[in-house]
Design an enzyme around this catalytic site. Structure first.
Site, PDB file in Angstrom:
ATOM      1  N   ASP A 259       0.867  -1.178   0.000  1.00  0.00           N
ATOM      2  CA  ASP A 259       0.000   0.000   0.000  1.00  0.00           C
ATOM      3  C   ASP A 259       0.905   1.230   0.000  1.00  0.00           C
ATOM      4  O   ASP A 259       2.106   1.117   0.241  1.00  0.00           O
ATOM      5  CB  ASP A 259      -0.874  -0.046   1.259  1.00  0.00           C
ATOM      6  CG  ASP A 259      -1.779   1.165   1.376  1.00  0.00           C
ATOM      7  OD1 ASP A 259      -2.325   1.592   0.349  1.00  0.00           O
ATOM      8  OD2 ASP A 259      -1.917   1.686   2.494  1.00  0.00           O
TER       9      ASP A 259
ATOM     10  N   THR B 187      -0.234   4.980   1.187  1.00  0.00           N
ATOM     11  CA  THR B 187      -0.466   5.904   2.299  1.00  0.00           C
ATOM     12  C   THR B 187      -0.269   5.195   3.632  1.00  0.00           C
ATOM     13  O   THR B 187      -0.931   4.212   3.919  1.00  0.00           O
ATOM     14  CB  THR B 187      -1.887   6.486   2.225  1.00  0.00           C
ATOM     15  OG1 THR B 187      -2.080   7.034   0.931  1.00  0.00           O
ATOM     16  CG2 THR B 187      -2.088   7.555   3.273  1.00  0.00           C
TER      17      THR B 187
ATOM     18  N   GLU C 111      -3.813  20.351   2.918  1.00  0.00           N
ATOM     19  CA  GLU C 111      -4.385  21.670   3.151  1.00  0.00           C
ATOM     20  C   GLU C 111      -4.012  22.192   4.532  1.00  0.00           C
ATOM     21  O   GLU C 111      -3.723  23.371   4.714  1.00  0.00           O
ATOM     22  CB  GLU C 111      -5.905  21.604   2.985  1.00  0.00           C
ATOM     23  CG  GLU C 111      -6.486  22.971   2.711  1.00  0.00           C
ATOM     24  CD  GLU C 111      -7.891  22.903   2.132  1.00  0.00           C
ATOM     25  OE1 GLU C 111      -8.618  21.971   2.470  1.00  0.00           O
ATOM     26  OE2 GLU C 111      -8.235  23.789   1.354  1.00  0.00           O
TER      27      GLU C 111
ATOM     28  N   THR D 198      -2.629   1.020  -4.557  1.00  0.00           N
ATOM     29  CA  THR D 198      -3.141   2.110  -3.718  1.00  0.00           C
ATOM     30  C   THR D 198      -4.462   2.646  -4.241  1.00  0.00           C
ATOM     31  O   THR D 198      -4.750   2.550  -5.434  1.00  0.00           O
ATOM     32  CB  THR D 198      -2.094   3.251  -3.629  1.00  0.00           C
ATOM     33  OG1 THR D 198      -2.634   4.331  -2.890  1.00  0.00           O
ATOM     34  CG2 THR D 198      -1.703   3.749  -5.015  1.00  0.00           C
TER      35      THR D 198
ATOM     36  N   LYS E 112      -7.192  -5.111  -5.108  1.00  0.00           N
ATOM     37  CA  LYS E 112      -5.860  -5.373  -4.546  1.00  0.00           C
ATOM     38  C   LYS E 112      -5.673  -6.877  -4.341  1.00  0.00           C
ATOM     39  O   LYS E 112      -4.647  -7.451  -4.714  1.00  0.00           O
ATOM     40  CB  LYS E 112      -5.698  -4.658  -3.198  1.00  0.00           C
ATOM     41  CG  LYS E 112      -5.576  -3.135  -3.288  1.00  0.00           C
ATOM     42  CD  LYS E 112      -5.352  -2.549  -1.904  1.00  0.00           C
ATOM     43  CE  LYS E 112      -5.157  -1.044  -1.964  1.00  0.00           C
ATOM     44  NZ  LYS E 112      -4.818  -0.470  -0.651  1.00  0.00           N
TER      45      LYS E 112
ATOM     46  N   ASP F 125      -6.603  -2.693   3.282  1.00  0.00           N
ATOM     47  CA  ASP F 125      -5.525  -3.606   2.875  1.00  0.00           C
ATOM     48  C   ASP F 125      -5.723  -5.020   3.412  1.00  0.00           C
ATOM     49  O   ASP F 125      -4.938  -5.911   3.095  1.00  0.00           O
ATOM     50  CB  ASP F 125      -4.165  -3.079   3.384  1.00  0.00           C
ATOM     51  CG  ASP F 125      -3.875  -1.674   2.890  1.00  0.00           C
ATOM     52  OD1 ASP F 125      -4.074  -1.433   1.694  1.00  0.00           O
ATOM     53  OD2 ASP F 125      -3.477  -0.829   3.703  1.00  0.00           O
TER      54      ASP F 125
END
Length: 1247
Positions: A447, A449, A548, A725, A865, A889
């Site tokens: 993965d 992130t 952000e 991902t 995945k 995941d």
């Protein structure tokens, strides 16, 4: 430098930004028409389509008996039924008090070896064929079963504890008109529950109301998707207004009709029927199990899905029983030994028949009083030899393997170099059955992130009006090699964790002389959807994405502090004075626009639009007279080369008349019922043009420490890494470059290019003459014939297209809509003609992907995945490892041969489903290249030796049978047979399996090529097995025939002739013990005191027990059991018998020593070569460590635009502009509430 890439512009294929449908989606969820389907002519009548007969999922609030009505019952077994609604208790344990013994024994006897020994025990009870006492089999069998049962019990008790902890968590449930504390496991579908801040959500719940304005509720989804930024959920306006008090909630009697339980984390569809009205429900109204309530003092919800029906449990996939390749091989070898045993026993049984016919029946002294013919005696002899030679199938093999695996797991748990001190997280082997498989990995699926990255964004650099900032400089602008971070002491609002090295930019901003710099940071503090909370005099920002938050935090540190916002104003502190701006419009981000804008009215009446977005969309909208385009472009190239995520900032002054005209169009678009989003996009386009460029920001999506080095090292070990991902293509590609998975010399192939190549191959196959297909298989042609490296980047939409997943659903939908089977697919329409063609297409895709140096699949669902992992396992027969950190995941982790969970800040769902867990990706190289490699080498060495020592021991009986009239008589004492595998030869080999290492950990990491034998399976296979077999045959020959020759015509010094059977048994047994213990000494690479003690101790134990069992005292107590009285002391005092033992042992070991010498001299392996120069390499490593300085991190040069650095979902603009998140509640609701609640320390860090 321009990077090569296969062009995929102008593609009419799937949208790269869209996450494809999940696999268990129902057909009616698909859109009724798709591109590529021919429109049907008008007037065509269709046969009627039957309505769906399913009842659907219905939930009645506050009505438990409703869910037990007959129509909601499902058959479980025969006539037994139960409610289709799951309870909320979860069960992961296997046994309880009553089922442990029968179930565990059943599972253990499913193992062929255990069942075989049980059958053997039964045979030994039959007097006619019993050649060995029953205890010789019973004692080892009981020991093996007991050790395995204890291990299983300990594992299951841990599962019981975990289940109990979760099921006994407390929650407030509305029962009998009032809220009562209840356990999670007692919650049922239809219950109304009350949750408080920091509570885990116990089930999938429909949010009814909360203490925040307009039932806004913040949840942390780290357990689900690994992301730590908060998401907001919102209840319906009607339930929010009417369901605040306890008595109102008690009278709530709505009926919810919704989709069946499924695994889609991104979708929920339902309808609420209440008081004669219908209200639509979607995912924004749902709180999912596994999430945590944040920033919300209190909220109420209705349980829709409980326990096994919840989305998080549905996403778990099947718990697959994982076995290693060595396990499978070991089982096949046990079957081979069993067949060998049958053949040898049959041969000896036939020998018995012939011998009895020719000799036995004619020898009067052999008459036993039984009138049995030769054939029957041969039949009995066959079973007798099955018992005598039973030790060919090693009973202690499985339990020894389990002990070794348990030890290896503990070494992983205790490894301080895999301990992450920052989070106090050690590595954890959550299974004990897969350690040696870690030494055979060929493919890693990772993965992105939270696995490769920390999911923490840092404002690194920027360019303002053509000047770049971010490198270490002094306040005067002098460049430094190593600068000091900026001191933010002058700014009381500064976030102390924020680090910036360029003092010159701070000096320019503080001087207030640089208008561009002031405008730059003013834009960052105003143009966003961040929400703020004042907590203990400090500011806590809550952003829709970490990107952000990083930008607003940067503006805050530079003196432009975002303080508060209301529905139509934003207040910021500009250096030393506060200013409030009126917000006229907020033009939110989405994945098509790749930008966001805000239109503000300044205190002096000016109207200005601020915009920030991806450079690809901003440059198209710049005014012709906008300055600094070229210099900013150059800076963007430099930032992109450093793999930073870039964002352009611009503004536009708007006249009052222009704004009024645009505002009218904006309001019309906001209320349109058809295609509202596209209407708003068109209106936004009108105002977002002729922009003036200010500059650009560069944010680092910080990689975890050591990721590029780990990937490079694993690549040297021939391990291929694929990244799977859910992120956008650009983001995933960025990370690919920053972690060195992608390099500048690679040609990148995208979805359309891949699809074209596969279609060409498919068409070519179809056009091949049928006659040429059968016969011998042609080798597959490579897809990439040009020299150079290739990489593949493919989105989930293209993956479905390529593998025909989407087309399968289209055909199902068309079939249902037409009410008949469609005509057979023609080869021209891009559809698979049959399952075989679909399978060939999948094989082509896997082959193409495996030709690439790197593969990145983005925008993929959890199911996809898992499917990608399955394809590689299925068609490449490769050992796979998946590594991830979130619930998305879990499926992938369970599907791979080995699943690794990243533990720490990203939630624990992946860890709970994994086989191994640790806190940082970089520990993977140590897990594989050190622990995996050692475990594989140790297990292979153990198995080779184990088979050898059992063959050497058992086949002595075989040679003896030729001299004992094939009478099934044993060559050793029966107690020696019982204790051989338990006491005399088990400890040294067990310690080699636990402690042996050919090279230390540092050299294992320095030379990744040492890992290759494991991938090739070259240390344990059928060839090694037969080598062990022939080695055992050779040693058994020597051990039998040399003592036999010595005993043939002997005379002792005292005139005695100890040529009896019992003395012979002692001499052969002693020779065997010395041989096998010295053989393991030759195979030991890493000597410790424990190994030395084990070898000498085993020999000492043998002599100690033998002299005890041969003593007169024990014979007096048990005369029928211990019959070798005085044999050991009598035989072993003869010097020539010691000479016989030495000669036997020497001749047994000499060939092995010679072969090992020749191998290491003439055909050395990589390991042998490293071992030969070990001292040199160790000195080099010590030298390197002494000289080691902090390395300057060089990034690969790049010239591509980075991804738009925002979250993948919409921001909070619709909430802000509607005022729903800010508007105060009526006073009757019990006082004013803060608009934003507390954000814990961890989120504050990420922002």
């Amino acid at each position: 430098m321009s990077r090569q890439r296969a062009d995929s512009q102008g593609s009419m294929g799937p949208d790269d930004e869209v996450m494809p449908y999940s696999d268990d989606e129902t057909d009616d969820e698909l859109e009724p028409s798709f591109e590529g389907e021919a429109e049907e002519p008008p007037g065509v009548e269709h046969p009627p389509v039957e309505a769906r007969s399913e009842i659907g999922w219905r939930v009645k609030a506050n009505d438990r008996p409703y869910h037990h009505l007959p129509e909601f019952q499902k058959k479980v077994f025969l006539c037994f039924k139960k409610s289709r609604y799951s309870g909320n208790a979860i069960k992961t344990y296997k046994y309880n008090v009553f089922t442990f013994l029968p179930l565990n024994l059943y599972e253990q006897f499913k193992r062929a070896a255990n069942l075989y020994f049980l059958a053997l025990l039964i045979l030994q009870i039959i007097p006619d064929i019993s050649t060995l006492p029953w205890y010789t089999t019973l004692i080892p069998l009981v020991v093996v079963l007991a050790i395995t049962a204890i291990k299983d019990l300990v594992d299951d008790l841990a599962r019981h504890r975990m289940d109990k902890e979760i099921n006994n968590r407390k929650c407030e449930v509305l029962l009998d008109g009032r809220f009562q504390e209840s356990k999670w496991m007692d919650i049922q579908v239809g219950d109304v529950v009350r949750l408080k801040k920091n509570d885990f959500i116990p089930a999938d719940i429909l949010l009814l109301s909360s203490s925040n304005p307009n039932s806004l509720c913040y949840v942390e989804t780290a357990e689900l998707d690994g992301e730590t930024n908060l998401k907001f959920k919102m209840g319906l306006k009607e339930t929010d207004e009417r369901l605040q008090q306890q008595n109102q909630l008690a009278q709530f009697d709505a009926l919810i009709e919704c989709e069946e339980p499924n695994n889609r984390l991104d979708k929920f569809t339902g309808t609420m029927r209440w008081q004669g009205e219908q209200y639509p429900l979607d995912l924004d109204n749902m709180l999912l199990r596994g999430c945590k309530i944040r920033n919300t003092e209190e909220c109420h919800g209705l349980v829709i899905f409980a326990g096994a029906d919840t989305k998080i449990m549905r996403n778990g996939g099947k718990t697959r029983f994982k076995r290693t390749k060595i396990d499978e091989l070991m089982n096949y070898m046990v079957y081979t030994i069993f067949v060998l045993l049958l053949l040898v026993s049959a041969g000896l049984g036939i020998g018995t028949s012939f011998w009895y016919q020719d000799i036995g029946s004619k020898s009067w002294y052999l008459y036993d009083g039984k009138n049995q013919d030769a054939t029957y005696r041969g039949f009995l002899s066959f079973w007798g030899y099955i018992i005598v030679l039973n030790t060919m199938v090693p009973i202690s093999l499985y339990v020894s393997v389990e002990v070794i695996r348990l030890g290896q797991s503990k070494f992983i748990n205790w490894d301080l170099q895999m301990y992450f001190a920052d989070k106090d997280t050690p590595a954890k082997a959550r299974t004990t059955t897969l350690n040696e498989q870690l030494g055979q990995i060929e493919y890693i699926f990772s993965d992105k992130t939270g696995t490769l990255t920390q999911n923490i964004m840092q404002f690194k650099k920027c360019t303002i009006a053509g000047h770049s900032y971010g490198d270490p400089t002094t306040a005067e602008g002098v460049s430094l090699e190593r600068g000091k971070p900026v001191d933010w002491g002058w700014n009381r609002y500064a976030d102390r964790k924020f680090q910036f090295m360029d003092n010159a930019l701070v000096a320019r901003v503080r001087s207030k002389k640089d208008k561009d710099a002031s405008e730059f940071f003013k834009l960052l503090s105003l143009c966003h959807t961040v929400m703020v909370e004042h907590k203990d005099g400090d500011l806590v920002y809550q952003a829709a994405s970490p990107d952000e938050g990083a930008l607003v935090t940067a503006a805050r540190n530079f003196g432009y502090v975002f303080l508060s916002r209301t529905q139509d104003t934003i207040t910021i502190k500009e250096m030393d004075h506060e200013t409030t701006y009126k917000m006229l419009a907020l033009l939110d981000f989405n994945s098509d626009r790749k930008r966001m804008s805000i239109i503000l009215k300044f205190p002096d009446g000016r109207i200005r639009l601020y915009c920030k977005g991806a450079d690809t969309v901003i440059y198209e909208r710049l005014a012709p007279n906008s300055k600094h385009k070229e210099t900013t472009q150059t800076a963007l190239d430099i930032f992109a080369n450093e793999t930073l995520r870039t964002l352009c900032l611009c503004y536009k002054d708007i006249s009052a008349e222009e704004y009024e005209a645009w505002s009218r169009k904006h309001k019309e678009a906001q209320v349109t019922m058809v295609n509202r989003e596209s209407a708003l996009d068109q209106v936004y386009e009108e105002i977002e043009k002729n922009l003036m460029l200010i500059g650009a920001t560069a944010i680092e999506d910080k990689l975890q420490d050591g990721v590029p080095e780990t990937i490079a090292k694993l690549a040297k070990a021939d391990i291929k890494i694929w990244v799977l991902t859910g992120d956008k293509k650009e983001t995933a590609e960025n990370i690919g470059y920053s972690c060195s998975l992608l390099t500048d010399d690679m040609k990148i192939h995208y979805g359309e290019d891949v699809n074209d190549k596969l279609t060409v191959r498919q068409t070519k196959r179809r056009n091949e003459p049928t006659s040429s297909r059968p016969g011998k298989k042609k080798p597959a042609e490579p897809f990439f014939t040009e020299p150079g490296k290739n990489a593949l980047i493919i989105t989930g939409g293209w993956l479905n297209e390529i593998l025909y997943e989407k087309k399968k659903k289209r055909r199902r939908l068309r079939l249902r809509r037409l009410g008949k089977r469609p005509t057979p697919t023609s080869p021209q329409d891009g559809q698979p003609m049959n399952d075989k063609e679909k399978e060939l297409r999948q094989i082509d895709f896997v082959n193409m992907a495996c030709e690439c140096e790197a593969v990145i699949c983005c925008r993929v669902t959890p199911k996809q995945k898992a499917n990608v992992v399955s394809l590689v396992k299925k068609y490449k027969k490769a050992v796979t490892l998946s590594i991830g950190d979130g619930a998305n995941d879990v499926n992938m982790i369970k599907t791979a041969d080995i699943g690794v969970g990243i533990s720490g800040q990203e939630g624990m769902q992946a860890v709970m489903s994994s086989d191994y867990a640790f806190a940082q990706f970089r520990y993977l190289q140590r897990l594989l290249l050190v622990h995996g490699r050692w475990s594989y080498i140790r297990m292979c060495k153990f198995l080779r030796y184990f088979f050898f020592k059992n063959f050497a021991f058992t086949l002595v009986h075989f040679w003896y049978s030729f001299f004992s009239g094939y009478s099934s008589q044993i060559a050793f004492e029966d107690w020696f047979i019982t204790l051989y595998n338990l006491c005399y030869s088990s400890l040294p080999v067990l310690l080699v399996g636990l402690l042996d290492q050919d090279l230390n950990d540092k050299l294992s990491l320095k030379f990744p090529k040492l890992y290759l034998p494991g991938q090739q399976g070259s240390l344990f296979n059928y060839k090694n097995f037969f080598v062990s077999l022939f080695h055992g045959i050779f040693v058994s020959l020597i051990i039998f025939f040399i003592p036999y020759g010595a005993f043939l015509q002997t005379m002792g010094q005292d005139g005695e002739a100890p040529s009896d059977y019992q003395s012979f048994a002692v001499v052969t047994a002693t020779s065997l013990i010395f041989t096998v213990n010295l053989q393991i000494s030759l195979d030991t690479s890493f000597w410790t005191f424990v190994n030395c003690f084990a070898v000498l101790g085993s020999i000492a134990i043998y002599f100690g027990i033998m002299f005890d069992f041969h003593s007169g005292g024990i014979h007096v107590i048990f005369p029928s059991v211990f019959t070798f009285t005085g044999v050991a002391s009598n035989a072993l005092r003869q010097p020539y018998l010691w000479l016989t033992i030495i000669l036997t042992v020497g001749i047994s070991l000499l060939p092995v020593i010679c072969i090992q010498f020749l191998h290491k001299t003439i055909w050395p392996s990589v390991g042998d070569k490293v071992q030969r120069n070990r001292r040199k390499y160790e000195m080099e490593l010590e030298e390197e460590e002494r000289k080691k300085a902090p390395p300057a991190f060089e990034r690969g040069r790049r010239s591509r635009r980075s991804a738009y650095a925002f979250s993948h979902s919409r921001g909070y603009a619709d909430l802000i502009s509607s005022g729903r998140s800010i508007r105060r509640r009526p006073q009757a609701r019990g006082g004013l509430q803060d608009n934003i609640r507390e954000v814990p320390h961890r989120e504050a860090e990420n922002v």
